[in-house]
Design an enzyme around this catalytic site. Structure first.
Site, PDB file in Angstrom:
ATOM      1  CE1 TYR A 194      -9.773   1.949  -9.124  1.00  0.00           C
ATOM      2  CE2 TYR A 194      -7.739   2.184 -10.355  1.00  0.00           C
ATOM      3  CZ  TYR A 194      -8.665   1.384  -9.724  1.00  0.00           C
ATOM      4  OH  TYR A 194      -8.472   0.030  -9.701  1.00  0.00           O
ATOM      5  N   GLY A 210       0.773  -1.239   0.000  1.00  0.00           N
ATOM      6  CA  GLY A 210       0.000   0.000   0.000  1.00  0.00           C
ATOM      7  C   GLY A 210       0.801   1.283   0.000  1.00  0.00           C
ATOM      8  NE  ARG A 252      -4.129   2.785 -11.256  1.00  0.00           N
ATOM      9  CZ  ARG A 252      -3.836   3.951 -10.723  1.00  0.00           C
ATOM     10  NH1 ARG A 252      -3.291   4.906 -11.461  1.00  0.00           N
ATOM     11  NH2 ARG A 252      -4.063   4.185  -9.455  1.00  0.00           N
ATOM     12  N   PRO A 295       4.759  -5.090  -1.002  1.00  0.00           N
ATOM     13  CG  PRO A 295       6.982  -4.476  -1.400  1.00  0.00           C
ATOM     14  CD  PRO A 295       6.139  -5.424  -0.588  1.00  0.00           C
ATOM     15  N   GLY A 296       3.579  -3.586  -3.998  1.00  0.00           N
ATOM     16  CA  GLY A 296       3.313  -3.841  -5.413  1.00  0.00           C
ATOM     17  C   GLY A 296       3.625  -2.595  -6.213  1.00  0.00           C
ATOM     18  NE  ARG A 297      -0.458   2.356  -5.934  1.00  0.00           N
ATOM     19  CZ  ARG A 297      -1.621   2.307  -6.587  1.00  0.00           C
ATOM     20  NH1 ARG A 297      -1.705   2.809  -7.790  1.00  0.00           N
ATOM     21  NH2 ARG A 297      -2.691   1.772  -6.019  1.00  0.00           N
ATOM     22  CE1 TYR A 327      -2.489  -3.550  -8.448  1.00  0.00           C
ATOM     23  CE2 TYR A 327      -1.341  -1.537  -7.811  1.00  0.00           C
ATOM     24  CZ  TYR A 327      -1.759  -2.825  -7.526  1.00  0.00           C
ATOM     25  OH  TYR A 327      -1.450  -3.392  -6.313  1.00  0.00           O
ATOM     26  CB  CYS A 378     -16.134   2.431 -29.740  1.00  0.00           C
ATOM     27  SG  CYS A 378     -17.437   3.175 -30.681  1.00  0.00           S
TER      28      CYS A 378
HETATM   29  N1  LLP Z   1      -1.372  -7.008  -0.511  1.00  0.00           N
HETATM   30  C1  LLP Z   1      -2.709  -7.114  -0.672  1.00  0.00           C
HETATM   31  C2  LLP Z   1      -3.425  -8.078   0.138  1.00  0.00           C
HETATM   32  C3  LLP Z   1      -3.384  -6.301  -1.599  1.00  0.00           C
HETATM   33  O1  LLP Z   1      -4.695  -6.421  -1.725  1.00  0.00           O
HETATM   34  C4  LLP Z   1      -2.637  -5.391  -2.389  1.00  0.00           C
HETATM   35  C5  LLP Z   1      -3.310  -4.566  -3.392  1.00  0.00           C
HETATM   36  C6  LLP Z   1      -1.245  -5.328  -2.199  1.00  0.00           C
HETATM   37  C7  LLP Z   1      -0.650  -6.136  -1.247  1.00  0.00           C
HETATM   38  C8  LLP Z   1      -0.379  -4.393  -2.983  1.00  0.00           C
HETATM   39  O2  LLP Z   1      -0.688  -3.067  -2.749  1.00  0.00           O
HETATM   40  P1  LLP Z   1       0.212  -1.902  -3.374  1.00  0.00           P
HETATM   41  O3  LLP Z   1       1.564  -1.943  -2.674  1.00  0.00           O
HETATM   42  O4  LLP Z   1       0.353  -2.167  -4.818  1.00  0.00           O
HETATM   43  O5  LLP Z   1      -0.558  -0.669  -3.083  1.00  0.00           O
HETATM   44  N2  LLP Z   1      -6.102  -1.434  -9.028  1.00  0.00           N
HETATM   45  C9  LLP Z   1      -5.801  -0.413  -8.037  1.00  0.00           C
HETATM   46  C10 LLP Z   1      -4.971  -0.962  -6.922  1.00  0.00           C
HETATM   47  C11 LLP Z   1      -5.626  -2.146  -6.232  1.00  0.00           C
HETATM   48  C12 LLP Z   1      -4.774  -2.700  -5.135  1.00  0.00           C
HETATM   49  C13 LLP Z   1      -5.286  -4.011  -4.685  1.00  0.00           C
HETATM   50  N3  LLP Z   1      -4.542  -4.643  -3.649  1.00  0.00           N
HETATM   51  C14 LLP Z   1      -5.098   0.744  -8.727  1.00  0.00           C
HETATM   52  O6  LLP Z   1      -4.910   0.698  -9.945  1.00  0.00           O
HETATM   53  O7  LLP Z   1      -4.779   1.740  -8.078  1.00  0.00           O
END
Ligand code: LLP
Length: 432
Positions: free
Chosen positions: A335, A249, A331, A292-294, A391, A362
């Site tokens: 959002y 997050g 996105r 961490p993802g994003r 994402y 379209c």
């Molecule tokens: N762990 C869990 C359990 C999660 O549900 C998520 C993201 C992460 C880790 C990774 O979170 P991050 O570090 O990437 O914030 N589609 C949306 C984001 C959805 C996130 C879902 N869960 C967007 O494009 O902003």
């Protein structure tokens, strides 16, 4: 200069990523195209790993949330860098399996994993299944028993923290489809059930409070709420759980006005709370996982488009239409996400033209950014949308039967495709 550290301008006045001229990338691989700086991805993974080493004496695991961007090469890189990965579907798990990713370092998420997905995870020996609900726990125990295995499990807990309100609050998140609620006693019931199951090894508990969060306080609060639960579990069952997964997050910079804190600040603050509060409660500091993802891939990637037409509607607005759109970046439509947009071949010119960047789908809502300032452009120019590494590819669609984009990784002066452009024939492959 830009929102992304790996982006710059070269002597030709062209935008670069990882020091590679983006106009050359567009020429070589065509547009629309996603490009990533591989060194930036590796740097981010190493930074998260180092913070676990520094703040928890290495007693933890970084688990990359592959939903942000998943392909075989990304998973291989995580393995090379010594991190785990978080998967949320059979497809992401399959990707990991296809490159022999170590099963022990996989965590498997999802609020409604199918029976087949659970079987797949048990067969592969996934190290931690993050169980979302009692039904799943019982199904998993049954599958494990049938296969004569014991499965490592963490329960996903709703810590009751809403990090997305202006000033975050500590209740009211009970209304979520994910996880066991604390307030209703559901969490404790799930924990006791898991502890009693023969083929389940309850390794610990998990929480995730949201995404794109800049404020550090909600992370700290979530950690302490979870430790209170660890203590309650110890008091009521005599079992001290060994692992705490704090989720992901961490926010990134999409606009210059965004001010994410360095991950080391996050780790320092949260680990100080975890270490001291564990001691205060008479608990050992648990093994820590973060997801961490994003923040690993977001700012390491950008999207390149070619401008097709420019439509000026006097006194209304100017539309600049590009050869991609909501199918490669949904996105903004979903959002209203902000992005920095640059004309890659005029990067050193002033951005003093206010336009709306539209896609080719379209659909009127197919916009990439509204009222954004770019250099004056004309058909044939290359537009770069920054910080699209997370994402975007993973949320892309084939709307209008538009093939999915290729992905190029740039590293030390070379560029290689890690995902090829989808063909029209592949679009029809499953049709009968
Ligand atoms: N762990 C869990 C359990 C999660 O549900 C998520 C993201 C992460 C880790 C990774 O979170 P991050 O570090 O990437 O914030 N589609 C949306 C984001 C959805 C996130 C879902 N869960 C967007 O494009 O902003």
């Amino acid at each position: 200069m830009y929102v992304s550290d790996c982006v710059s301008v070269n002597e030709r006045g062209h935008l670069t990523i990882g020091n590679y001229d983006t106009c050359e990338l567009a020429k070589k691989f065509g547009t629309p195209l996603y490009a990533f700086d591989e060194n930036e991805i590796r740097k981010n993974l190493r930074e998260f790993k180092k913070s676990i080493d520094d703040e928890y004496a290495g007693n933890g695991l970084v688990v990359y949330a592959s939903k942000a961007f998943c392909c075989k090469e990304m998973v291989r890189i995580c393995n090379e860098e010594g991190t785990g990965i978080d998967v949320v579907s059979g497809g992401e798990l399959y990707t990991a399996m296809s490159v022999d990713f170590p099963a022990e370092n996989i965590v498997f998420h999802g609020n409604n994993k199918t029976y087949d997905e659970l079987v797949m995870a048990v067969d592969y020996g996934v190290g931690r299944i993050i169980v979302d609900n009692l039904t799943e726990l019982e199904t998993l125990d049954k599958i494990a028993k049938e296969k004569g295995k014991t499965m490592g499990v963490m329960l996903r807990i709703k810590p009751g923290i809403d990090a997305h309100t202006h000033s975050f609050i500590k209740t009211g998140q009970i209304d979520s489809k994910f996880g066991f609620a604390l307030e209703t006693g559901e969490a404790m019931e799930g924990i006791k059930a898991a502890l009693a199951m023969e083929n389940i090894n309850l390794r610990g508990l998990h929480c995730h409070i949201g995404s794109q969060i800049f404020d550090l306080d909600p992370f700290e609060l979530a950690a302490t709420v979870m430790l209170d639960l660890f203590k309650q579990v110890k008091d009521e069952t005599g079992t001290e759980l060994g692992e705490l997964n704090l989720g992901g997050g961490f926010g990134i910079k999409y606009l210059k006005s965004d001010r994410p804190r360095p991950y080391s600040d996050y780790m320092r603050k949260v680990s100080a709370a975890v270490n001291s509060y564990s001691a205060e409660l008479g608990l050992k500091t648990p093994f820590i996982l973060i997801e961490p993802g994003r923040s690993v891939v977001g700012a390491a990637g950008l999207t390149l488009y070619t401008v097709g037409c420019v439509k000026d509607i006097p006194d209304v607005r100017t539309y600049v239409s590009v050869d991609g759109g909501m199918c490669d970046n949904p996105r903004y439509a979903l959002y209203q996400s902000s992005y920095e947009v640059i004309c890659a071949n005029k990067a050193s010119e002033k951005r003093d033209w206010t336009v709306t960047v539209a896609g080719k789908c379209c659909e009127s809502g197919d916009l990439i950014q509204e009222w954004t300032r770019i250099q004056p452009v004309e058909p044939g120019d290359i537009l770069a949308v920054l910080s699209t590494g997370a994402y975007n590819y993973s949320m892309a669609s084939n709307y209008n039967r538009i093939p999915r984009l290729p992905v190029v990784f740039v590293k030390n002066g070379t560029a290689r495709e890690v995902i090829k452009r989808e063909t029209y024939a592949q679009l029809c492959e499953c049709d009968v």
